[in-house]
Design a protein around this motif. Structure first.
Motif, PDB file in Angstrom:
ATOM      1  N   SER A 274      44.940  79.846 -14.919  1.00  0.00           N
ATOM      2  CA  SER A 274      43.592  80.418 -15.004  1.00  0.00           C
ATOM      3  C   SER A 274      42.615  79.414 -15.596  1.00  0.00           C
ATOM      4  CB  SER A 274      43.601  81.693 -15.856  1.00  0.00           C
ATOM      5  OG  SER A 274      44.250  82.747 -15.200  1.00  0.00           O
TER       6      SER A 274
ATOM      7  N   ASP B 213      41.984  84.396  -9.992  1.00  0.00           N
ATOM      8  CA  ASP B 213      41.383  83.085 -10.245  1.00  0.00           C
ATOM      9  C   ASP B 213      40.820  82.469  -8.968  1.00  0.00           C
ATOM     10  OD1 ASP B 213      42.296  83.164 -12.987  1.00  0.00           O
ATOM     11  OD2 ASP B 213      44.285  82.711 -12.216  1.00  0.00           O
TER      12      ASP B 213
ATOM     13  N   ARG C 106      40.392  81.755 -20.102  1.00  0.00           N
ATOM     14  CA  ARG C 106      40.131  81.671 -18.673  1.00  0.00           C
ATOM     15  C   ARG C 106      39.014  80.659 -18.387  1.00  0.00           C
ATOM     16  NH1 ARG C 106      40.283  87.500 -16.392  1.00  0.00           N
ATOM     17  NH2 ARG C 106      38.058  87.553 -16.711  1.00  0.00           N
TER      18      ARG C 106
END
Length: 239
Positions: A83, A143, A210
């Motif tokens: 991610s 993602d 992330r």
């Protein structure tokens, strides 16, 4: 309210799905499968696990150099790393991505993490499995809604033009939580007129794992010549 009928409210991942679907309608060769419902993080997260399990199986069958390390693999840690890489436009093999000039200026080669350098090798295999070995169509994970959406915009002027034509202005909430992929998608879509407003609090960044980075909100004023409106009064808390 009738005056809001033309307003589109969505997440940035949902915007990425819209870009991918638009490219598919344009006939661009994208053999990709989106989740059953746009923005469905649960579906996309499950796909990530399935891809990883398949990649582990392939690595063991091929007796990859890192196959012994897989016995102690923290799967969640690896997927967090994926991610972070994808949110920062970091590729397992940048040269093989064959990005156009704009993409080459922004994207980078993923580096080997300290302590788990073989993660990069598994990342390469994970991507191969995601695109080639999970059925007839490649899977778009949570993602990839962003990374693939950004790639389409830099590769396809037609899709970029259509997406720009759909929106007169952008208002983005919780901007402290955007990552590089999200920031650059928005930069491309707002370029013609820069009717672009963001709201956020750099003290409340929660998606660092992330790729979220406060530099995007802190640097917004300078990057776009924007006017800044500090909200200094708190009407929710008495203390």
């Amino acid at each position: 309210w009738p005056h809001c009928a033309g307003v589109s409210v969505r997440t940035l991942h949902g915007l990425g799905c819209e870009i991918i679907a638009t490219a598919q309608r344009h006939g661009i060769a994208l053999d990709l499968q989106l989740p059953r419902r746009d923005e469905d993080e649960d579906d996309a997260a499950f796909w990530s696990k399935q891809i990883l399990w398949k990649a582990i199986d392939v690595a063991r069958k091929q007796r990859s150099s890192f196959s012994r390390s897989l016995d102690n693999l923290d799967q969640d840690d690896f997927l967090r790393c994926v991610s972070l890489w994808k949110g920062n436009l970091q590729y397992p093999d940048l040269a093989a991505a064959n990005l156009p000039a704009l993409g080459q200026r922004l994207a980078t080669q993923a580096e080997r993490p300290q302590g788990t350098p073989w993660y990069l090798d598994l990342y390469r295999l994970y991507e191969h499995v995601r695109l080639k070995e999970m059925g007839k169509r490649g899977l778009v994970t949570f993602d990839d809604m962003l990374l693939t959406g950004w790639e389409i915009l830099i590769r396809s002027p037609d899709v970029l033009g259509e997406m720009r034509g759909r929106y007169d202005c952008f208002i983005v909430d919780e901007f402290q939580d955007v990552n590089l992929a999200q920031s650059e998608i928005l930069d491309l879509l707002t370029e013609p007129n820069r009717n672009y407003m963001v709201i956020g609090d750099d003290d409340q960044t929660i998606y660092v794992w992330r790729g979220a980075n406060t530099r995007f909100i802190l640097g917004f004023e300078k990057r776009y010549g924007a006017k800044k409106f500090p909200l200094t009064e708190n009407f929710r808390s008495k203390a």
